[in-house]
Design a protein around this motif. Structure first.
Motif, PDB file in Angstrom:
ATOM      1  N   GLY A  14       0.830  -1.194   0.000  1.00  0.00           N
ATOM      2  CA  GLY A  14       0.000   0.000   0.000  1.00  0.00           C
ATOM      3  C   GLY A  14       0.866   1.245   0.000  1.00  0.00           C
ATOM      4  O   GLY A  14       1.995   1.228   0.494  1.00  0.00           O
ATOM      5  N   ALA A  15       0.359   2.320  -0.563  1.00  0.00           N
ATOM      6  CA  ALA A  15       1.115   3.568  -0.609  1.00  0.00           C
ATOM      7  C   ALA A  15       0.156   4.746  -0.529  1.00  0.00           C
ATOM      8  O   ALA A  15      -0.985   4.667  -0.985  1.00  0.00           O
ATOM      9  CB  ALA A  15       1.947   3.648  -1.889  1.00  0.00           C
ATOM     10  N   GLY A  59      -4.503   9.379  -3.321  1.00  0.00           N
ATOM     11  CA  GLY A  59      -4.264   9.414  -1.882  1.00  0.00           C
ATOM     12  C   GLY A  59      -3.883   8.058  -1.333  1.00  0.00           C
ATOM     13  O   GLY A  59      -3.071   7.950  -0.409  1.00  0.00           O
ATOM     14  N   PHE A  60      -4.475   6.999  -1.897  1.00  0.00           N
ATOM     15  CA  PHE A  60      -4.168   5.638  -1.459  1.00  0.00           C
ATOM     16  C   PHE A  60      -4.198   4.712  -2.659  1.00  0.00           C
ATOM     17  O   PHE A  60      -4.991   4.894  -3.586  1.00  0.00           O
ATOM     18  CB  PHE A  60      -5.185   5.153  -0.425  1.00  0.00           C
ATOM     19  N   ILE A  61      -3.329   3.711  -2.618  1.00  0.00           N
ATOM     20  CA  ILE A  61      -3.267   2.725  -3.694  1.00  0.00           C
ATOM     21  C   ILE A  61      -2.762   1.412  -3.098  1.00  0.00           C
ATOM     22  O   ILE A  61      -2.017   1.414  -2.114  1.00  0.00           O
ATOM     23  CB  ILE A  61      -2.321   3.204  -4.828  1.00  0.00           C
ATOM     24  N   GLN A  62      -3.199   0.297  -3.665  1.00  0.00           N
ATOM     25  CA  GLN A  62      -2.684  -0.992  -3.211  1.00  0.00           C
ATOM     26  C   GLN A  62      -2.467  -1.909  -4.408  1.00  0.00           C
ATOM     27  O   GLN A  62      -3.197  -1.849  -5.396  1.00  0.00           O
ATOM     28  CB  GLN A  62      -3.628  -1.667  -2.216  1.00  0.00           C
ATOM     29  N   SER A  76       8.155  -0.573  -4.871  1.00  0.00           N
ATOM     30  CA  SER A  76       7.493  -0.655  -6.174  1.00  0.00           C
ATOM     31  C   SER A  76       6.041  -1.062  -5.978  1.00  0.00           C
ATOM     32  O   SER A  76       5.661  -1.595  -4.927  1.00  0.00           O
ATOM     33  CB  SER A  76       8.201  -1.676  -7.080  1.00  0.00           C
ATOM     34  N   LEU A  77       5.242  -0.814  -6.996  1.00  0.00           N
ATOM     35  CA  LEU A  77       3.838  -1.214  -6.960  1.00  0.00           C
ATOM     36  C   LEU A  77       3.357  -1.458  -8.381  1.00  0.00           C
ATOM     37  O   LEU A  77       3.625  -0.660  -9.279  1.00  0.00           O
ATOM     38  CB  LEU A  77       2.981  -0.145  -6.282  1.00  0.00           C
ATOM     39  N   THR A  78       2.660  -2.589  -8.571  1.00  0.00           N
ATOM     40  CA  THR A  78       2.222  -2.975  -9.909  1.00  0.00           C
ATOM     41  C   THR A  78       0.732  -3.302  -9.929  1.00  0.00           C
ATOM     42  O   THR A  78       0.159  -3.744  -8.935  1.00  0.00           O
ATOM     43  CB  THR A  78       2.979  -4.222 -10.400  1.00  0.00           C
TER      44      THR A  78
END
Length: 215
Positions: free
Chosen positions: A36-37, A61-64, A91-93
């Protein structure tokens, strides 16, 4: 001009009732781990995406989603539109949900939410096409986002369709909402909907990840 529609211009997805039922279903314990970021800019998002030209890179604002390390023997970083960012070992994919935290009205965040929802739809569809996976049925939404100011939370469905002139447009349609301050039961209802949204995003991300690893 960029093909991203406001809620007022968006059509309800064909699976609207299913989405509502999915978010309102009783909670069960979830066993998933995702990265999460918060307010992380997507430096790797392709600038050539049709709706992204002239707009700043997404920064919800938020991502997962999954990190690159979660993929086994799969160079997903070379897949177009699969990676949001990779920096400093983080990293996030292929995320399947995003959220916005409103300081003012929820409506004031709808434009940013619409852009981020469109980005999620674009990433998913591009990946499905590359991996030769079956595309989501026409006018069916699987991407969900939310906007909350701490008192209210509202959920939106996102999907793409073709306009009469043949151009791709991106819909943002309200699904459900909760007044978190109305009562304790309503607060729990809003939290349950958010967790169910995360569960659905995890299932979709896992299905896509598994297919890419076998592709």
């Amino acid at each position: 001009k960029n093909g991203i529609l406001t809620p007022q211009l968006s059509r309800p997805p064909r699976n609207l009732k299913w989405l509502q039922k999915r978010l309102l279903q009783p909670r069960v314990d979830s066993d998933w781990t995702l990265t999460g970021a918060y307010y992380q800019r997507w430096y790797d998002f392709p600038e050539y995406a049709p709706f992204a030209q002239g707009l700043e890179q997404p920064c919800p604002g938020f991502i997962q989603g999954f990190s690159l390390e979660a993929y086994i023997d799969t160079d997903v970083e070379y897949l177009s539109a699969a990676v949001c960012y990779r920096s400093g070992g983080q990293s996030l994919t292929l995320p399947h949900m995003a959220g916005e935290f409103a300081v003012g009205t929820l409506e004031a965040e709808e434009a940013a939410d619409a852009r981020h929802g469109a980005a999620l739809v674009y990433m998913r569809n591009t990946t499905l096409l590359h991996a030769k996976m079956r595309k989501d049925p026409e006018d069916v939404a699987v991407i969900i986002t939310f906007i909350s100011d701490g008192l209210f939370i509202r959920f939106y469905a996102h999907y793409e369709s073709k306009a009469p002139d043949g151009k791709i447009v991106y819909h943002q349609y309200p699904i459900l909402a909760a007044n978190l301050a109305a009562s304790y039961d309503e607060f729990l209802r809003g939290v349950a909907m958010l967790r169910n949204c995360q569960d659905l995003a995890f299932v979709l991300a896992m299905e896509t990840k598994n297919h890419l690893e076998q592709y």
